[in-house]
Enzyme design. Structure first.
Site, PDB file in Angstrom:
ATOM      1  N   GLU A  36      -1.269  38.027 -50.783  1.00 38.84           N
ATOM      2  CA  GLU A  36       0.118  37.716 -50.415  1.00 38.84           C
ATOM      3  C   GLU A  36       0.596  36.469 -51.140  1.00 38.84           C
ATOM      4  OE1 GLU A  36      -0.982  37.912 -45.930  1.00 38.84           O
ATOM      5  OE2 GLU A  36       1.122  38.517 -46.077  1.00 38.84           O
TER       6      GLU A  36
ATOM      7  N   ARG B 117      -4.774  44.917 -38.736  1.00 39.81           N
ATOM      8  CA  ARG B 117      -4.585  45.222 -37.314  1.00 39.81           C
ATOM      9  C   ARG B 117      -5.854  45.300 -36.480  1.00 39.81           C
ATOM     10  NH1 ARG B 117      -0.986  50.505 -37.638  1.00 39.81           N
ATOM     11  NH2 ARG B 117      -1.026  50.353 -39.906  1.00 39.81           N
TER      12      ARG B 117
ATOM     13  N   TRP C  93      -3.396  35.472 -40.040  1.00 31.75           N
ATOM     14  CA  TRP C  93      -3.834  34.648 -41.167  1.00 31.75           C
ATOM     15  C   TRP C  93      -3.491  35.405 -42.438  1.00 31.75           C
ATOM     16  CZ3 TRP C  93      -7.421  36.142 -37.338  1.00 31.75           C
ATOM     17  CH2 TRP C  93      -8.155  37.293 -37.633  1.00 31.75           C
TER      18      TRP C  93
ATOM     19  N   CYS D 148       1.100  46.633 -41.605  1.00 33.84           N
ATOM     20  CA  CYS D 148       0.057  45.608 -41.474  1.00 33.84           C
ATOM     21  C   CYS D 148      -1.333  46.196 -41.665  1.00 33.84           C
ATOM     22  CB  CYS D 148       0.149  44.941 -40.098  1.00 33.84           C
ATOM     23  SG  CYS D 148      -1.136  43.686 -39.835  1.00 33.84           S
TER      24      CYS D 148
HETATM   25  N1  ARG Z   1       3.693  38.208 -46.954  1.00 31.83           N
HETATM   26  C1  ARG Z   1       4.225  37.159 -46.152  1.00 31.83           C
HETATM   27  C2  ARG Z   1       4.053  35.814 -46.882  1.00 31.83           C
HETATM   28  O1  ARG Z   1       3.513  35.793 -47.935  1.00 31.83           O
HETATM   29  C3  ARG Z   1       3.554  37.073 -44.797  1.00 31.83           C
HETATM   30  C4  ARG Z   1       3.549  38.360 -43.992  1.00 31.83           C
HETATM   31  C5  ARG Z   1       2.565  38.340 -42.841  1.00 31.83           C
HETATM   32  N2  ARG Z   1       1.223  38.199 -43.325  1.00 31.83           N
HETATM   33  C6  ARG Z   1       0.133  38.106 -42.542  1.00 31.83           C
HETATM   34  N3  ARG Z   1      -1.024  37.960 -43.132  1.00 31.83           N
HETATM   35  N4  ARG Z   1       0.216  38.144 -41.231  1.00 31.83           N
HETATM   36  O2  ARG Z   1       4.429  34.769 -46.400  1.00 31.83           O
END
Ligand code: ARG
Length: 346
Positions: free
Chosen positions: A216, A49, A211, A46
């Site tokens: 991602e 953090r 968030w 992560c």
């Molecule tokens: N990578 C994952 C997704 O696209 C989520 C993982 C957690 N991500 C976060 N920003 N807490 O759904």
């Protein structure tokens, strides 16, 4: 326990150790909250953090009825969304309770006869598993929200998420209307539900959220060839020549899709991080941990963003990737687990 008493400057460690020795270790509410926050602090994959201390912890260890668990999950989704401000939150369940979906909000993936997938190809097995539990299927769009399967003991029940529990952002681009016309959207909250919280050896099922970082969604979920595979359509919307790789049409489409996701979340008033800001915050987290006399563990390949990684400070650093406890530990999906004694839920 020792770490909790030391870091929180709590007296009475010897008495607590003796009690846990005699009665077995069940985290107290305070130990649980501390353990969950430190588990986040220790999460090597992560990059977000920095605010670990602000994690809000919900102790649901008294809740065992699937319908009651689901009601708490709806509270979790509402309170975590917080009108778009998004608060990091974790709900910790009773022994024997778990959410079988890997995240609370997932889009269906329907395998078609021609080998193509409608929706999210990552969720084809999950979708089939939910069908096997009696789900009738959704309308068949690319973004059908899946029901949530909640296990309690040997029982498994399915629950439909009401539309107001699933906040989504419609994706458009500030100066390329063609991207908006692709009909893309993504949910505001990533709520992980396939990792156990390990505190002092006690493994507890939980769901937690932070968030999103836009990469991602825009550089993986919507872009990967094994996911929504949208770069060719984004490139077409941008009018790029996609015949030759060396025109870098994929890269150009990728950047604009990332811009679209960031701008769309901002327009909707939903909190999202970008990879430049979050990686700089990560270096502040490292500095702060160093001042507290702790070292930061990390998995470099997860910390770097999948877009322009060398423009971020994390690219140029090295990390020790050994895991420390408390931490979160991934639980294999039930549909990937060999069936034991005829019942998939044992
Ligand atoms: N990578 C994952 C997704 O696209 C989520 C993982 C957690 N991500 C976060 N920003 N807490 O759904």
């Amino acid at each position: 326990m020792a770490q909790f008493h030391r870091e929180m400057r709590r007296p009475g460690l010897d008495a607590r150790l003796a009690q846990a020795e005699a009665a077995g270790f069940t985290p107290t509410p305070d130990e649980l909250a501390f353990g969950a926050r430190v588990a986040w602090r220790n999460s090597t994959r992560c990059v977000g953090r920095l605010p670990w201390m602000a994690l809000e912890v919900r102790d649901l260890r008294e809740v065992t009825e699937p319908a009651d668990v689901f009601a708490h999950l709806l509270d979790h989704l509402r309170d975590a969304f917080a009108g778009g401000a998004i608060r990091p939150l974790i709900s910790v369940f009773a022994r024997g309770v778990r959410v079988l979906n890997p995240q609370l909000i997932r889009y269906a993936g329907y395998a078609n006869a021609d080998g193509m997938v409608t929706g999210d190809p990552a969720n084809v097995n999950l979708t089939e598993f939910l069908r096997s539990l009696g789900w009738a299927g959704g309308p068949g769009t690319a973004f059908d929200v899946l029901p949530v399967a909640i296990q309690s003991g040997t029982r498994v029940e399915l629950f439909d998420l009401p539309p107001d529990a699933v906040q989504e952002v419609i994706i458009s681009h500030p100066d390329c209307p063609g991207i908006g016309e692709l009909g893309l959207r993504w949910h505001a909250l990533p709520v992980i539900s396939d990792m156990d919280l390990n505190v002092g050896g006690a493994r507890l099922a939980c769901t937690f959220n932070g968030w999103y970082v836009q990469t991602e969604i825009a550089a993986r979920n919507l872009a990967d060839e094994g996911r929504y595979d949208l770069l060719p359509r984004v490139a077409a919307a941008l009018g790029l020549d996609t015949r030759r790789g060396r025109t870098l049409w994929r890269d150009r489409a990728l950047v604009e899709l990332n811009v679209a996701v960031l701008e769309s979340f901002a327009l909707a008033g939903v909190k999202i991080a970008d990879h430049h800001t979050v990686t700089r915050q990560f270096t502040r987290f490292e500095a702060r941990e160093a001042r507290a006399g702790r070292d930061v563990r990390g998995r470099w390949s997860w910390l770097i963003p999948p877009l322009s990684p060398a423009t971020t400070p994390v690219w140029h650093r090295q990390y020790d990737d050994r895991e420390v406890s408390p931490n979160f530990e991934r639980v294999p999906a039930v549909w990937d687990t060999p069936v034991v004694s005829g019942c998939p839920f044992h």
